[in-house]
Design a protein around this motif. Structure first.
Motif, PDB file in Angstrom:
ATOM      1  N   LYS A 171       0.870  -1.193   0.000  1.00  0.00           N
ATOM      2  CA  LYS A 171       0.000   0.000   0.000  1.00  0.00           C
ATOM      3  C   LYS A 171       0.894   1.226   0.000  1.00  0.00           C
ATOM      4  CE  LYS A 171      -2.339  -1.106   3.767  1.00  0.00           C
ATOM      5  NZ  LYS A 171      -3.419  -1.030   4.784  1.00  0.00           N
ATOM      6  N   GLU A 175      -3.420  -7.742  -4.246  1.00  0.00           N
ATOM      7  CA  GLU A 175      -4.670  -8.235  -3.685  1.00  0.00           C
ATOM      8  C   GLU A 175      -5.774  -8.185  -4.747  1.00  0.00           C
ATOM      9  OE1 GLU A 175      -5.399  -9.890  -0.725  1.00  0.00           O
ATOM     10  OE2 GLU A 175      -7.016 -10.202  -2.183  1.00  0.00           O
ATOM     11  N   SER A 182     -12.176  -6.672  -1.585  1.00  0.00           N
ATOM     12  CA  SER A 182     -11.950  -5.991  -0.306  1.00  0.00           C
ATOM     13  C   SER A 182     -10.884  -4.896  -0.471  1.00  0.00           C
ATOM     14  CB  SER A 182     -11.499  -6.981   0.757  1.00  0.00           C
ATOM     15  OG  SER A 182     -10.281  -7.582   0.367  1.00  0.00           O
ATOM     16  N   ALA A 183      -9.964  -5.083  -1.421  1.00  0.00           N
ATOM     17  CA  ALA A 183      -8.943  -4.061  -1.687  1.00  0.00           C
ATOM     18  C   ALA A 183      -9.559  -2.852  -2.384  1.00  0.00           C
ATOM     19  CB  ALA A 183      -7.805  -4.641  -2.524  1.00  0.00           C
ATOM     20  N   GLU A 192     -11.263  -0.976   0.251  1.00  0.00           N
ATOM     21  CA  GLU A 192     -10.292  -0.278   1.109  1.00  0.00           C
ATOM     22  C   GLU A 192      -9.816   1.025   0.459  1.00  0.00           C
ATOM     23  OE1 GLU A 192      -9.528  -0.986   4.115  1.00  0.00           O
ATOM     24  OE2 GLU A 192      -7.494  -0.310   4.581  1.00  0.00           O
TER      25      GLU A 192
END
Lengths: 432, 432
Positions: free
Chosen positions: B105, B136, B140-141, B144
């Motif tokens: 990230k 990823e 869900s990434a 995020e």
């Protein structure tokens, strides 16, 4: 595909390769620069990384073009990526100085560019802190800017045993020059020779000086004299009053390569002499005048006729030598990813509620990590350790089906149980 | 002499002219970006502002060159000032991703450049926050990264009434396209038409779509359907769990102009519709593969054969639209010069000792101001008021000749007297 030669990639630590630079160290250096500049009341500014070529040839002549990252743009303009910040700053000050209370104290951290064909392997860009004062002719301003420089280096953990400011005077050199040579148009050429004296073979310097009518011996004798001018004495007294006498020495071997300096000049060097100058600067009282339309007047040895004429001084400190020096002295902190809280999702049926906890924690300004996808409990806990998290937070279904929140202090491994996310966050807040 | 058209000067506030930008507001925006990115565990990186031209033509074709600030450098290289950060980032990730734990990230705040001849008066540079996740594939990434975007805008004081994330899917559009057109080489052209749909005259779009074998009606009907794919549903559920349902809506009118998107895409808009997009991004799973030597495979509609192949997604948020929006909503703080302590030098025979006090205060991390030159006491005090100083500090000779230190709390106007600078600074420390 690779990046262009002479440019750098900055990666988060730990660094993946010896060929890349640390983004964390860069950030640490920039933050320290900013912190100390603010402590001295300096305010931030910035200008374009690309400027009209003329902004640089105006004061340095056409010969500077050989070192510039210049090109012709799609609108047929002769432009250059900025090789230094001072001309941009002088342009900005000349445009709007009357709107600011004097002394104006500004700083910036521009990326600067150069393109020298012959020097392979050398960087073509670096970042440079620029700090400048406008509107104060008194040498108290020179002392103030030198103190800022000293305090910035001290903030990195460097002491008077690590570095020294070599203080000199372009004015003293200008007097030395004009006593011996009647042609002021040759002064810059003379300064350039003096500037290179320490790096050049003596015989080469001798020849060059002789061509201008100077003897190598009289030049080196002047440097050896080291007698401070009145102006330099005032600066030294000011520095002594602050307890900084050990950080500075008069040294006429410094003269600064750029054409525009007019008064005191200085460079910071590591005492071991392992590196090029860490920083350098001085007074350049004529530059706003020149940038705002003035012309050099040989009779008075100043610039006259510009719209703006304001006393100016400052220094630049690059990131490359500083990084190398701090690395050598073991003064760069180690950096690694970190988090205040790791939310562990051990029961995937509680992912939604755990996401709500993540959001509540972040809203309360805790840096918060969690696994984006299902992951074994041990691995999640291991990650929390790697991130040096202060706490873990996890939810667990009780027998009656309602979840409870369990907070673990990672230092003590103590656990606390809360019936709501809100209560748990309240606990974090009062124990941070 | 003026700066180049399309470039900005950033001055400290109060701004001297409507034609310049606020360095303080820029710093506030950058600091907020960084703060929230750190809260989400994103780490900073940076790359060169100049890259080989090929880095941009590789994924976008030669037609992109018309919009680039490109040139031939002194080494006869075709280079371009970076128009966006993602290709540089993909290059950096492709080179060293295996050295980093996934998900990676990262964020950066590059200055970006473009040169479009036809658009006079338009800026040719801006700063852009780039935040990206690598490694990823799960949605869900995507959730995020969208949450990070929402929280950044919230940190500026913007609410669900101010802005909305329009969520779409390049994959849904890709399926729509391939059901109706057998030639994948025309896909990008089709996306470009969809991307411009809202800004173009319907008749122009109709014609362009017809040329590719599509009807305007089927395209607009698909947009109007607004039925979320399974992937988008998962993202929406994730956002809802964090309490962010109000910040997002599915809207297939968004498709993103750049060629490299492969999955969910999104743009943030102010709800009043006064501005261009505030931010935009999405998933671009093929780009590292392409950058590391892969080629587009029409059969699978993916890129194959590169050395690296890692799921990728991210967004960019520029400083220009954001600044305009915050200004319009009255959400930009007012900035002015300030100091913690002003040292007043009313007795010039005490200047040396006062300088020592200045240094002691600064060593204790108080931002400290004083007059560089002798100045009437009233003027020094007035300056302390302007700087909103919390305290003034001054020295005064007692009858016996030894100086005492007098500290004034500027809020209460209470005075305290100390026999040494050290004691006075101790008082500041315990009362700050």
């Amino acid at each position: 595909m690779d990046r262009l030669p002479g440019f750098r990639d900055f990666y988060p630590e730990p660094l993946p390769h010896k060929d890349v630079w640390s983004a964390d160290a860069r950030c640490y250096i920039f933050d320290t620069w900013k912190k100390i500049a603010h402590r001295y009341g300096f305010r931030e500014y910035d200008g374009p990384p690309l400027e009209p070529l003329e902004l640089y040839t105006l004061k340095s002549g056409e010969e500077i073009v050989g070192q510039l990252y210049n090109f012709t743009d799609k609108g047929d303009r002769n432009v250059s990526m900025r090789p230094e910040m001072t001309p941009t700053l002088a342009r900005m000050i000349a445009a709007h100085e009357r709107n600011y209370r004097k002394p104006i104290k500004w700083f910036s951290i521009p990326q600067l560019f150069r393109y020298e064909r012959q020097q392979k392997g050398r960087l073509r860009e670096h970042f440079q802190l620029n700090a400048d004062i406008f509107g104060e002719a008194s040498s108290s301003a020179d002392a103030e800017i030198i103190c800022l420089l000293i305090d910035i280096l001290r903030a990195f953990g460097l002491t008077a045993e690590d570095f020294v400011i070599r203080l000199s005077s372009r004015r003293a050199w200008s007097e030395f020059f004009s006593k011996r040579c009647p042609d002021p148009s040759k002064a810059y050429e003379f300064y350039q020779i003096v500037d290179k004296l320490e790096r050049e073979e003596p015989d080469v310097s001798k020849q060059k000086l002789a061509a201008l009518g100077f003897s190598y011996e009289e030049v080196t004798a002047f440097i050896a004299s080291g007698e401070p001018t009145e102006e330099l004495k005032a600066i030294l007294d000011n520095l002594s009053a602050r307890g900084f006498a050990d950080f500075v020495k008069v040294d006429y071997g410094v003269i600064r390569g750029l054409a525009y300096y007019t008064g005191p000049v200085f460079e910071a060097f590591d005492r071991k002499g392992h590196f090029r100058a860490i920083a350098g600067g001085g007074r350049y009282d004529n530059l706003t005048n020149l940038i705002s339309g003035g012309k050099f007047d040989p009779a008075s040895n100043t610039v006259k006729g510009g719209k703006v004429d304001i006393p100016s001084l400052g220094f630049g400190m690059g990131d490359v030598v500083l990084t190398e020096l701090l690395k050598e002295r073991g003064l760069l902190p180690a950096f690694s990813p970190s988090a205040d809280v790791c939310v562990l999702i051990e029961d995937e049926t509680l992912r939604s509620q755990s996401l709500s906890a993540v959001q509540t924690l972040r809203d309360a300004d805790f840096s918060t990590e969690y696994s984006l996808v299902p992951l074994k409990a041990e691995k999640q806990f291991k990650r929390a350790i790697e991130l040096k998290a202060r706490w873990t937070f996890r939810m667990e279904k009780q027998e009656n089906g309602t979840p409870i929140c369990i907070v673990k202090n990672m230092a003590t491994r103590e656990e606390h149980r809360f019936t709501s996310i809100k209560e748990a966050v309240q606990y974090f807040k009062s124990n941070f």
